[in-house]
Design a protein around this motif. Structure first.
Motif, PDB file in Angstrom:
ATOM      1  N   GLY A   1      -9.500  21.357   0.276  1.00  0.00           N
ATOM      2  CA  GLY A   1      -8.643  20.533   1.180  1.00  0.00           C
ATOM      3  C   GLY A   1      -8.180  19.512   0.525  1.00  0.00           C
ATOM      4  N   ILE A   2      -8.555  17.939   0.708  1.00  0.00           N
ATOM      5  CA  ILE A   2      -7.670  17.295   0.132  1.00  0.00           C
ATOM      6  C   ILE A   2      -8.804  16.149  -0.153  1.00  0.00           C
ATOM      7  N   ASP A   3      -8.443  15.502  -1.843  1.00  0.00           N
ATOM      8  CA  ASP A   3      -9.424  14.734  -1.612  1.00  0.00           C
ATOM      9  C   ASP A   3      -8.678  12.936  -1.686  1.00  0.00           C
ATOM     10  N   PHE A   4      -9.397  11.987  -2.225  1.00  0.00           N
ATOM     11  CA  PHE A   4      -8.262  10.679  -2.017  1.00  0.00           C
ATOM     12  C   PHE A   4      -8.665  10.193  -3.194  1.00  0.00           C
ATOM     13  N   ARG A   5      -8.549   8.986  -3.451  1.00  0.00           N
ATOM     14  CA  ARG A   5      -8.993   8.273  -4.949  1.00  0.00           C
ATOM     15  C   ARG A   5      -7.883   7.068  -5.030  1.00  0.00           C
ATOM     16  N   ASN A   6      -8.249   5.583  -5.481  1.00  0.00           N
ATOM     17  CA  ASN A   6      -7.470   4.885  -4.845  1.00  0.00           C
ATOM     18  C   ASN A   6      -6.661   4.104  -6.797  1.00  0.00           C
ATOM     19  N   LYS A   7      -6.348   3.094  -6.471  1.00  0.00           N
ATOM     20  CA  LYS A   7      -5.841   2.406  -7.679  1.00  0.00           C
ATOM     21  C   LYS A   7      -4.508   1.485  -7.866  1.00  0.00           C
ATOM     22  N   VAL A   8      -5.281  -0.249  -8.310  1.00  0.00           N
ATOM     23  CA  VAL A   8      -4.317  -0.004  -8.295  1.00  0.00           C
ATOM     24  C   VAL A   8      -2.911  -0.704  -9.328  1.00  0.00           C
ATOM     25  N   LEU A   9      -1.912  -0.871  -8.989  1.00  0.00           N
ATOM     26  CA  LEU A   9      -1.088  -1.537 -10.253  1.00  0.00           C
ATOM     27  C   LEU A   9      -0.409  -2.897 -10.391  1.00  0.00           C
ATOM     28  N   ASN A  10      -0.069  -3.078 -11.340  1.00  0.00           N
ATOM     29  CA  ASN A  10       0.941  -4.350 -10.944  1.00  0.00           C
ATOM     30  C   ASN A  10       2.433  -4.059 -11.573  1.00  0.00           C
ATOM     31  N   ILE A  11       3.411  -3.741 -10.357  1.00  0.00           N
ATOM     32  CA  ILE A  11       4.561  -3.875 -11.117  1.00  0.00           C
ATOM     33  C   ILE A  11       5.844  -4.740 -10.343  1.00  0.00           C
ATOM     34  N   ASP A  12       6.192  -5.955 -11.458  1.00  0.00           N
ATOM     35  CA  ASP A  12       6.519  -6.966 -11.217  1.00  0.00           C
ATOM     36  C   ASP A  12       6.190  -7.914 -10.111  1.00  0.00           C
ATOM     37  N   ALA A  13       5.017  -7.769 -11.180  1.00  0.00           N
ATOM     38  CA  ALA A  13       4.326  -9.198 -10.431  1.00  0.00           C
ATOM     39  C   ALA A  13       4.057  -8.336  -8.895  1.00  0.00           C
ATOM     40  N   LEU A  14       3.783  -7.662  -9.181  1.00  0.00           N
ATOM     41  CA  LEU A  14       3.794  -7.406  -6.800  1.00  0.00           C
ATOM     42  C   LEU A  14       2.394  -6.572  -7.022  1.00  0.00           C
ATOM     43  N   LYS A  15       1.552  -6.432  -6.540  1.00  0.00           N
ATOM     44  CA  LYS A  15       0.465  -5.716  -6.153  1.00  0.00           C
ATOM     45  C   LYS A  15      -0.091  -4.796  -5.107  1.00  0.00           C
ATOM     46  N   VAL A  16      -0.013  -3.188  -6.080  1.00  0.00           N
ATOM     47  CA  VAL A  16       0.543  -2.602  -4.761  1.00  0.00           C
ATOM     48  C   VAL A  16      -0.526  -1.500  -5.387  1.00  0.00           C
ATOM     49  N   LYS A  17      -0.699  -1.165  -4.183  1.00  0.00           N
ATOM     50  CA  LYS A  17      -2.304  -0.668  -3.942  1.00  0.00           C
ATOM     51  C   LYS A  17      -2.249   1.225  -3.907  1.00  0.00           C
ATOM     52  N   LEU A  18      -2.165   2.212  -4.866  1.00  0.00           N
ATOM     53  CA  LEU A  18      -1.800   3.067  -4.735  1.00  0.00           C
ATOM     54  C   LEU A  18      -3.160   3.972  -4.254  1.00  0.00           C
ATOM     55  N   GLN A  19      -2.889   4.993  -2.443  1.00  0.00           N
ATOM     56  CA  GLN A  19      -4.504   5.482  -1.750  1.00  0.00           C
ATOM     57  C   GLN A  19      -3.187   7.049  -2.567  1.00  0.00           C
TER      58      GLN A  19
ATOM     59  N   PHE B   1       0.649  -1.098   0.191  1.00  0.00           N
ATOM     60  CA  PHE B   1       0.188  -0.065   0.063  1.00  0.00           C
ATOM     61  C   PHE B   1       1.077   1.064   0.058  1.00  0.00           C
ATOM     62  N   LEU B   2       0.506   2.245  -1.098  1.00  0.00           N
ATOM     63  CA  LEU B   2       1.273   3.168  -1.319  1.00  0.00           C
ATOM     64  C   LEU B   2       0.829   4.353  -1.314  1.00  0.00           C
ATOM     65  N   PHE B   3       1.010   5.930  -0.263  1.00  0.00           N
ATOM     66  CA  PHE B   3       0.565   6.590  -0.308  1.00  0.00           C
ATOM     67  C   PHE B   3       1.062   7.409  -1.355  1.00  0.00           C
ATOM     68  N   VAL B   4       0.758   8.497  -2.439  1.00  0.00           N
ATOM     69  CA  VAL B   4       1.201   9.468  -3.545  1.00  0.00           C
ATOM     70  C   VAL B   4       0.228  10.723  -3.493  1.00  0.00           C
ATOM     71  N   MET B   5       0.904  12.018  -2.964  1.00  0.00           N
ATOM     72  CA  MET B   5       0.582  12.548  -2.619  1.00  0.00           C
ATOM     73  C   MET B   5       0.317  14.084  -4.223  1.00  0.00           C
ATOM     74  N   LEU B   6      -0.353  14.388  -4.682  1.00  0.00           N
ATOM     75  CA  LEU B   6      -0.262  15.576  -5.443  1.00  0.00           C
ATOM     76  C   LEU B   6       0.333  16.801  -4.852  1.00  0.00           C
ATOM     77  N   VAL B   7       1.424  17.441  -5.535  1.00  0.00           N
ATOM     78  CA  VAL B   7       1.067  19.019  -5.248  1.00  0.00           C
ATOM     79  C   VAL B   7       1.544  20.315  -5.769  1.00  0.00           C
ATOM     80  N   GLY B   8       1.269  21.432  -5.416  1.00  0.00           N
ATOM     81  CA  GLY B   8       2.168  22.381  -6.447  1.00  0.00           C
ATOM     82  C   GLY B   8       0.093  23.477  -6.693  1.00  0.00           C
ATOM     83  N   ASP B   9       1.081  24.753  -7.520  1.00  0.00           N
ATOM     84  CA  ASP B   9      -0.324  25.406  -7.372  1.00  0.00           C
ATOM     85  C   ASP B   9      -1.750  25.456  -7.897  1.00  0.00           C
ATOM     86  N   SER B  10      -2.855  26.137  -7.539  1.00  0.00           N
ATOM     87  CA  SER B  10      -3.779  25.758  -8.097  1.00  0.00           C
ATOM     88  C   SER B  10      -4.222  25.851  -9.348  1.00  0.00           C
TER      89      SER B  10
END
Ligand SMILES: Nc1nc2c(ncn2[C@@H]2O[C@H](COP(=O)(O)OP(=O)(O)OP(=O)(O)O)[C@@H](O)[C@H]2O)c(=O)[nH]1
Length: 222
Positions: free
Chosen positions: A64-82, A29-38
């Protein structure tokens, strides 16, 4: 049940934990954050990545902040991105500061048609330095690369700034989809490498990886 099991990436704890399970059960499970000007296109980038669509029409600023999840397959590993889509507006800064500490990766965006958003990158990097983990995976993205006529920041300027700060870089477009999947996959790969690498394994070079991927897709880089 196993697929929802969060496995840490930080420090040795995560790596040791991963070894407890056979490869086909592995999931992180990984947390990825998007930042930058409006207005640079954080929400659109996320919607493009998640749903493969472009949010055309009126611009609704994130509150404030919003969340979405997506699952990726990275080299046979299931990576869940939040993925955390933060508000670029100054008045929400105190809310977003609280999230930096837990982010594994940060995608820092500017808009190639907005010089101020590019000039503000230094201030964003200072903020990241202050609030994020020292070992956070960071990538700079010049978004809205599809807009030719209103472009005010050249790709070379983005590359130069990124080099000065030692940060991987590429241009993206939430509208055309250019490099959107690659941006998320690249940071996920870097984190996966860090977590599973043996002491003698060569270091994963994020910039080399994205350059190679862009080249094989016939895309734009020097
Ligand atoms: N041409 C073009 N327009 C884009 C692109 N990405 C976003 N936009 C437009 O830019 C505007 C702002 O996009 P958002 O994704 O809402 O911006 P944001 O960074 O999330 O803004 P805040 O929520 O205020 O921080 C919208 O009108 C989008 O349609 C892109 O890649 N190309």
């Amino acid at each position: 049940l196993l697929s929802t099991m969060p496995l840490g990436f930080r420090g040795d704890g995560g790596a040791q934990q991963m070894e407890m399970y056979p490869p086909f059960f592995r999931s992180v499970f990984l947390f990825v954050m998007l930042v930058g000007d409006s207005g640079v296109g954080k929400t659109c980038l996320l919607v493009r990545f998640k749903d493969g669509a472009f949010l055309a029409g009126s611009f609704i600023s994130t509150v404030g902040i919003d969340f979405r999840n997506k699952v990726l397959n990275i080299d046979a590993l299931k990576v869940k991105l939040q993925i955390w889509d933060t508000a670029g507006q100054e008045r929400f800064r105190s809310v977003t500061h609280a999230y930096y500490r837990d982010a594994h990766a940060l995608l820092l965006l500017y808009d190639v048609t907005n010089k101020a958003s590019f000039d503000n990158i230094k201030a964003w990097l200072t903020e990241i330095h202050e609030y994020a983990q020292q070992d956070v995976v960071l990538m700079l993205l010049g978004n809205k690369a599809d807009v030719a006529h209103e472009r005010v920041v050249k790709r070379e300027e983005g590359e130069k700034l990124a080099k000065v700060f030692g940060v991987p870089f590429m241009e993206t477009s939430a509208k055309s989809g250019l490099n959107v999947e690659l941006a998320f996959t690249a940071v996920a790969k870097e984190l996966k490498h860090r977590s599973t690498k043996e002491p003698d394994d060569p270091k994963f070079q994020l910039q080399d990886y994205v350059n190679k991927e862009m080249k094989s897709a016939g895309c734009c880089h020097s």
